[in-house]
Design a protein around this motif. Sequence first.
Motif, PDB file in Angstrom:
ATOM      1  N   ARG A 232       0.827  -1.197   0.000  1.00  8.81           N
ATOM      2  CA  ARG A 232       0.000   0.000   0.000  1.00  8.81           C
ATOM      3  C   ARG A 232       0.867   1.255   0.000  1.00  8.81           C
ATOM      4  O   ARG A 232       1.961   1.268   0.571  1.00  8.81           O
ATOM      5  CB  ARG A 232      -0.921   0.001   1.210  1.00  8.81           C
ATOM      6  N   LYS A 234       0.576   5.862  -0.075  1.00  8.50           N
ATOM      7  CA  LYS A 234      -0.218   7.090   0.005  1.00  8.50           C
ATOM      8  C   LYS A 234       0.546   8.202  -0.703  1.00  8.50           C
ATOM      9  O   LYS A 234       1.766   8.332  -0.543  1.00  8.50           O
ATOM     10  CB  LYS A 234      -0.485   7.479   1.459  1.00  8.50           C
ATOM     11  N   ASP A 271      -3.571   5.229  -2.156  1.00 12.77           N
ATOM     12  CA  ASP A 271      -4.495   6.266  -1.693  1.00 12.77           C
ATOM     13  C   ASP A 271      -3.968   7.619  -2.147  1.00 12.77           C
ATOM     14  O   ASP A 271      -2.827   7.984  -1.821  1.00 12.77           O
ATOM     15  CB  ASP A 271      -4.592   6.262  -0.160  1.00 12.77           C
ATOM     16  N   LEU A 287      -5.465   9.930   6.632  1.00 16.42           N
ATOM     17  CA  LEU A 287      -5.997   8.696   7.229  1.00 16.42           C
ATOM     18  C   LEU A 287      -7.106   8.074   6.393  1.00 16.42           C
ATOM     19  O   LEU A 287      -7.724   7.101   6.808  1.00 16.42           O
ATOM     20  CB  LEU A 287      -6.498   8.973   8.648  1.00 16.42           C
ATOM     21  N   SER A 288      -7.340   8.638   5.215  1.00  8.98           N
ATOM     22  CA  SER A 288      -8.315   8.041   4.292  1.00  8.98           C
ATOM     23  C   SER A 288      -7.971   6.563   4.098  1.00  8.98           C
ATOM     24  O   SER A 288      -6.790   6.205   4.055  1.00  8.98           O
ATOM     25  CB  SER A 288      -8.265   8.794   2.963  1.00  8.98           C
ATOM     26  N   SER A 290     -10.583   6.127   6.265  1.00  7.38           N
ATOM     27  CA  SER A 290     -11.368   6.210   7.502  1.00  7.38           C
ATOM     28  C   SER A 290     -11.909   7.625   7.700  1.00  7.38           C
ATOM     29  O   SER A 290     -11.346   8.603   7.205  1.00  7.38           O
ATOM     30  CB  SER A 290     -10.491   5.817   8.698  1.00  7.38           C
ATOM     31  N   GLY A 318      -5.571   0.504  10.579  1.00  7.41           N
ATOM     32  CA  GLY A 318      -5.163  -0.343   9.469  1.00  7.41           C
ATOM     33  C   GLY A 318      -4.577  -1.664   9.919  1.00  7.41           C
ATOM     34  O   GLY A 318      -4.232  -1.843  11.087  1.00  7.41           O
ATOM     35  N   GLN A 322      -0.772  -0.303   9.538  1.00  8.93           N
ATOM     36  CA  GLN A 322      -0.232   0.230   8.290  1.00  8.93           C
ATOM     37  C   GLN A 322      -0.813   1.581   7.906  1.00  8.93           C
ATOM     38  O   GLN A 322      -0.089   2.495   7.495  1.00  8.93           O
ATOM     39  CB  GLN A 322      -0.473  -0.770   7.149  1.00  8.93           C
ATOM     40  N   ASN A 323      -2.138   1.751   8.017  1.00  7.28           N
ATOM     41  CA  ASN A 323      -2.758   3.001   7.587  1.00  7.28           C
ATOM     42  C   ASN A 323      -2.243   4.178   8.408  1.00  7.28           C
ATOM     43  O   ASN A 323      -1.888   5.235   7.858  1.00  7.28           O
ATOM     44  CB  ASN A 323      -4.284   2.909   7.705  1.00  7.28           C
ATOM     45  N   ALA A 327       0.227   7.221   7.054  1.00  7.12           N
ATOM     46  CA  ALA A 327      -0.268   8.594   7.212  1.00  7.12           C
ATOM     47  C   ALA A 327       0.763   9.448   7.947  1.00  7.12           C
ATOM     48  O   ALA A 327       0.993  10.609   7.593  1.00  7.12           O
ATOM     49  CB  ALA A 327      -1.601   8.587   7.960  1.00  7.12           C
TER      50      ALA A 327
END
Length: 365
Positions: A232, A234, A271, A287-288, A290, A318, A322-323, A327
């Motif tokens: 993933r 961002k 993302d 934090l997308s 969420s 995440g 991870q998320n 971020a």
Amino acid sequence: MSTQLFDAIDYLAREKGIDKEILLEALEAALISAYKKNFKSATNVRVELNEETGKMAVFSRKNVVEEVEDHQQEISIQEAKEINPNYEIDDVVEVEVTPKDFGRIAAQAAKQVVTQRVREAERGVIFSEYSDREDDVMTGIIQRKDARYVYVHLGKIEAKLAEAEQMPTEEYNVHDRIKVYVTKVENTSKGPQIYISRSHPGLLKRLFEMEVPEIYDGIVEIKSVAREAGDRSKVSVYAPDPDIDPVGSCVGQKGQRVQAIVNELKGEKIDVVQWSDDPTVYVSNALSPSKVISVLVNEEEKATTVIVPDYQLSLAIGKRGQNARLAAKLTGWKIDIKSETEAREEGLLVEEDEAYSDNEESLFE
């Protein structure tokens, strides 16, 4: 010496893209070396090449002195004036000393030295060509692989893709065509070395520049990239013109643009979020996907506490964190995520009917 040697030099210069003067200098050096070696001479000599006739001549160079101490390096003023009355002390006299069979001996010596210089010049040409590609994306073909490296052919040179620079979720097969990010180009004793990567964040940035015309044209800017290769990533984007949607430009109609990049990275999730100079907005966007209720900012420690609905807590954090980790890396801010219930228990969240206009930094005091 026949004109064939000069024809060969012309051919090498054209085919290899090497400056002809470099080859001629190499040839002269080879002839001087051959003369000194084969005729056991320590004399200072000069070689003269005539491309039109294909001939060469070797000249011994001696300094004109009053009294000779070294016969190999010096010549008396009397002898010099016998050659030319105009010679004076400290002049240099050149006398042709070309041996009769020197052409055959010189050709053998010249072959090895010129070959070496050609190799060095080729390396220089390749280095010059590829040094400009540092921090760029190149397309190559996988030639072979072993336990440590995947070897990728990039036109005139083979680059090694180290295990640490490979995507853990990607399989590399011989003859596959892949895009790689050039992290560094070095000119070593073994020739130019190109270091490439499939996991570097720069690869993702360059792919967006290639796929999104607005980024290439400077209408949309990539502010930051956070990546866990193969899994993933961002990307935060910004458009100075408020009428332009930077996220929409990168995603493309029906997601076509970002999907092309996802396909190139073998399914890596991406993302795309909007950058903001307001940390509350930026962290919330980062934090997308969420949802965020509130972001509390501590400017001194560059830290934030993010409050999310209870049912969004696991999504915000995440899988394996991870998320939240991506971020934080994207924004450069520390992020502590709390559920709505936890925040209320700690007094971090006021009731909805209360005015929420207090300075958020005071919550950290």
